[in-house]
Design a protein around this motif. Structure first.
Motif, PDB file in Angstrom:
ATOM      1  N   LEU A  27       0.944  -1.269   0.172  1.00 27.05           N
ATOM      2  CA  LEU A  27      -0.061   0.062  -0.063  1.00 27.05           C
ATOM      3  C   LEU A  27       0.929   1.424   0.029  1.00 27.05           C
ATOM      4  N   GLY A  28       2.168   0.959   0.480  1.00 29.90           N
ATOM      5  CA  GLY A  28       3.135   2.218   0.318  1.00 29.90           C
ATOM      6  C   GLY A  28       2.812   3.044   1.487  1.00 29.90           C
ATOM      7  N   HIS A  29       2.411   2.666   2.687  1.00 34.25           N
ATOM      8  CA  HIS A  29       2.203   3.471   3.806  1.00 34.25           C
ATOM      9  C   HIS A  29       3.566   3.532   4.633  1.00 34.25           C
ATOM     10  N   ALA A  30       3.868   4.657   4.957  1.00 32.58           N
ATOM     11  CA  ALA A  30       5.167   4.878   5.896  1.00 32.58           C
ATOM     12  C   ALA A  30       5.130   4.197   7.358  1.00 32.58           C
ATOM     13  N   ARG A  31       4.125   3.911   7.861  1.00 28.23           N
ATOM     14  CA  ARG A  31       3.961   3.510   9.432  1.00 28.23           C
ATOM     15  C   ARG A  31       2.757   2.362   9.219  1.00 28.23           C
ATOM     16  N   LEU A  32       3.323   1.415   9.944  1.00 24.02           N
ATOM     17  CA  LEU A  32       2.541   0.110   9.948  1.00 24.02           C
ATOM     18  C   LEU A  32       1.038   0.704  10.456  1.00 24.02           C
ATOM     19  N   SER A  33       0.937   1.466  11.745  1.00 28.18           N
ATOM     20  CA  SER A  33       0.005   2.030  12.262  1.00 28.18           C
ATOM     21  C   SER A  33      -1.171   2.439  11.274  1.00 28.18           C
ATOM     22  N   SER A  34      -0.487   3.060  10.170  1.00 32.34           N
ATOM     23  CA  SER A  34      -1.561   3.613   9.151  1.00 32.34           C
ATOM     24  C   SER A  34      -2.428   2.457   8.521  1.00 32.34           C
ATOM     25  N   THR A  35      -1.655   1.417   8.345  1.00 28.43           N
ATOM     26  CA  THR A  35      -2.313   0.296   7.621  1.00 28.43           C
ATOM     27  C   THR A  35      -3.451  -0.320   8.752  1.00 28.43           C
ATOM     28  N   ALA A  36      -2.805  -0.464   9.959  1.00 29.63           N
ATOM     29  CA  ALA A  36      -3.741  -1.345  10.873  1.00 29.63           C
ATOM     30  C   ALA A  36      -4.815  -0.397  11.284  1.00 29.63           C
ATOM     31  N   ASP A  37      -4.600   1.047  11.346  1.00 29.03           N
ATOM     32  CA  ASP A  37      -5.715   1.752  11.658  1.00 29.03           C
ATOM     33  C   ASP A  37      -6.800   1.542  10.696  1.00 29.03           C
ATOM     34  N   VAL A  38      -6.790   1.580   9.405  1.00 29.04           N
ATOM     35  CA  VAL A  38      -7.611   1.607   8.430  1.00 29.04           C
ATOM     36  C   VAL A  38      -8.117   0.002   8.184  1.00 29.04           C
ATOM     37  N   TYR A  39      -7.250  -0.869   8.037  1.00 26.96           N
ATOM     38  CA  TYR A  39      -7.599  -2.026   7.369  1.00 26.96           C
ATOM     39  C   TYR A  39      -7.731  -3.196   8.360  1.00 26.96           C
ATOM     40  N   MET A  40      -7.354  -3.278   9.572  1.00 24.84           N
ATOM     41  CA  MET A  40      -7.298  -4.508  10.566  1.00 24.84           C
ATOM     42  C   MET A  40      -8.413  -4.198  11.574  1.00 24.84           C
ATOM     43  N   ILE A  41      -9.522  -4.049  10.842  1.00 26.31           N
ATOM     44  CA  ILE A  41     -10.623  -3.952  11.646  1.00 26.31           C
ATOM     45  C   ILE A  41     -11.259  -5.392  11.612  1.00 26.31           C
ATOM     46  N   GLU A  42     -11.734  -5.803  12.709  1.00 28.58           N
ATOM     47  CA  GLU A  42     -12.379  -7.158  12.873  1.00 28.58           C
ATOM     48  C   GLU A  42     -13.606  -7.104  12.227  1.00 28.58           C
ATOM     49  N   ASP A  43     -14.290  -7.958  11.653  1.00 29.28           N
ATOM     50  CA  ASP A  43     -15.715  -8.143  11.178  1.00 29.28           C
ATOM     51  C   ASP A  43     -16.301  -8.804  12.627  1.00 29.28           C
ATOM     52  N   HIS A  44     -17.531  -7.996  13.049  1.00 35.18           N
ATOM     53  CA  HIS A  44     -17.982  -8.510  14.274  1.00 35.18           C
ATOM     54  C   HIS A  44     -18.656 -10.083  14.154  1.00 35.18           C
ATOM     55  N   ALA A  45     -19.175 -10.299  12.948  1.00 32.47           N
ATOM     56  CA  ALA A  45     -19.742 -11.553  12.707  1.00 32.47           C
ATOM     57  C   ALA A  45     -18.639 -12.722  12.504  1.00 32.47           C
ATOM     58  N   GLU A  46     -17.571 -12.304  12.301  1.00 33.39           N
ATOM     59  CA  GLU A  46     -16.436 -13.276  12.082  1.00 33.39           C
ATOM     60  C   GLU A  46     -15.798 -13.589  13.450  1.00 33.39           C
ATOM     61  N   VAL A  47     -15.777 -12.536  14.447  1.00 34.88           N
ATOM     62  CA  VAL A  47     -15.312 -12.770  15.600  1.00 34.88           C
ATOM     63  C   VAL A  47     -16.232 -13.726  16.234  1.00 34.88           C
ATOM     64  N   VAL A  48     -17.741 -13.549  16.137  1.00 34.75           N
ATOM     65  CA  VAL A  48     -18.680 -14.179  16.755  1.00 34.75           C
ATOM     66  C   VAL A  48     -18.434 -15.761  16.367  1.00 34.75           C
ATOM     67  N   ARG A  49     -18.493 -15.844  15.164  1.00 32.23           N
ATOM     68  CA  ARG A  49     -18.383 -17.274  14.523  1.00 32.23           C
ATOM     69  C   ARG A  49     -17.003 -17.934  14.978  1.00 32.23           C
ATOM     70  N   ARG A  50     -15.813 -17.331  15.237  1.00 31.97           N
ATOM     71  CA  ARG A  50     -14.656 -18.229  15.794  1.00 31.97           C
ATOM     72  C   ARG A  50     -15.004 -18.379  17.196  1.00 31.97           C
ATOM     73  N   VAL A  51     -15.588 -17.598  17.951  1.00 33.76           N
ATOM     74  CA  VAL A  51     -15.617 -17.967  19.384  1.00 33.76           C
ATOM     75  C   VAL A  51     -16.672 -19.065  19.311  1.00 33.76           C
ATOM     76  N   GLN A  52     -17.755 -19.180  18.785  1.00 32.65           N
ATOM     77  CA  GLN A  52     -18.446 -20.017  18.759  1.00 32.65           C
ATOM     78  C   GLN A  52     -17.980 -21.490  18.393  1.00 32.65           C
ATOM     79  N   LEU A  53     -17.241 -21.452  17.324  1.00 31.74           N
ATOM     80  CA  LEU A  53     -16.381 -22.629  16.954  1.00 31.74           C
ATOM     81  C   LEU A  53     -15.426 -23.015  17.990  1.00 31.74           C
ATOM     82  N   HIS A  54     -14.847 -21.922  18.567  1.00 31.73           N
ATOM     83  CA  HIS A  54     -13.863 -22.333  19.634  1.00 31.73           C
ATOM     84  C   HIS A  54     -14.672 -23.072  20.767  1.00 31.73           C
ATOM     85  N   LEU A  55     -15.873 -22.647  21.293  1.00 28.37           N
ATOM     86  CA  LEU A  55     -16.526 -23.109  22.202  1.00 28.37           C
ATOM     87  C   LEU A  55     -17.124 -24.541  21.996  1.00 28.37           C
ATOM     88  N   ALA A  56     -17.420 -24.529  20.744  1.00 26.26           N
ATOM     89  CA  ALA A  56     -18.044 -26.050  20.028  1.00 26.26           C
ATOM     90  C   ALA A  56     -16.881 -26.952  20.334  1.00 26.26           C
TER      91      ALA A  56
END
Length: 85
Positions: A27-56
């Motif tokens: 992406l050509g970002h100077a800092r990793l925080s720039s990439t993380a702040d914009v693109y490393m956002i967890e999808d709530h539905a995906e988080v719930v799916r992973r937790v359910q899978l873990h518990l099962a």
């Protein structure tokens, strides 16, 4: 064009074969925080799916019986730890 770049970045972030640093460089970002702040956002539905899978998975895995170490009273430990199997 911006939407295409954003979509590509989101797909790269979710690819287990690419590191965050790889995405930052592409992406050509100077800092990793720039990439993380914009693109490393967890999808709530995906988080719930992973937790359910873990518990099962966890519920299906038998837990070995707990051995009480010498010098400890099993009844006291049951009160402190919420019960022993």
């Amino acid at each position: 064009m911006h939407d295409l770049r954003h979509t590509a970045a989101l797909r790269m972030v979710r690819d287990e074969h690419l590191s965050s640093r790889d995405v930052q460089v592409i992406l050509g970002h100077a800092r990793l925080s720039s990439t993380a702040d914009v693109y490393m956002i967890e999808d709530h539905a995906e988080v719930v799916r992973r937790v359910q899978l873990h518990l099962a998975t966890r519920e299906q895995t038998p837990t070995p019986p707990v051995q009480v170490a010498a010098g400890y009273d099993a009844a006291d430990l049951a009160v402190l730890l919420g019960g022993l199997p």
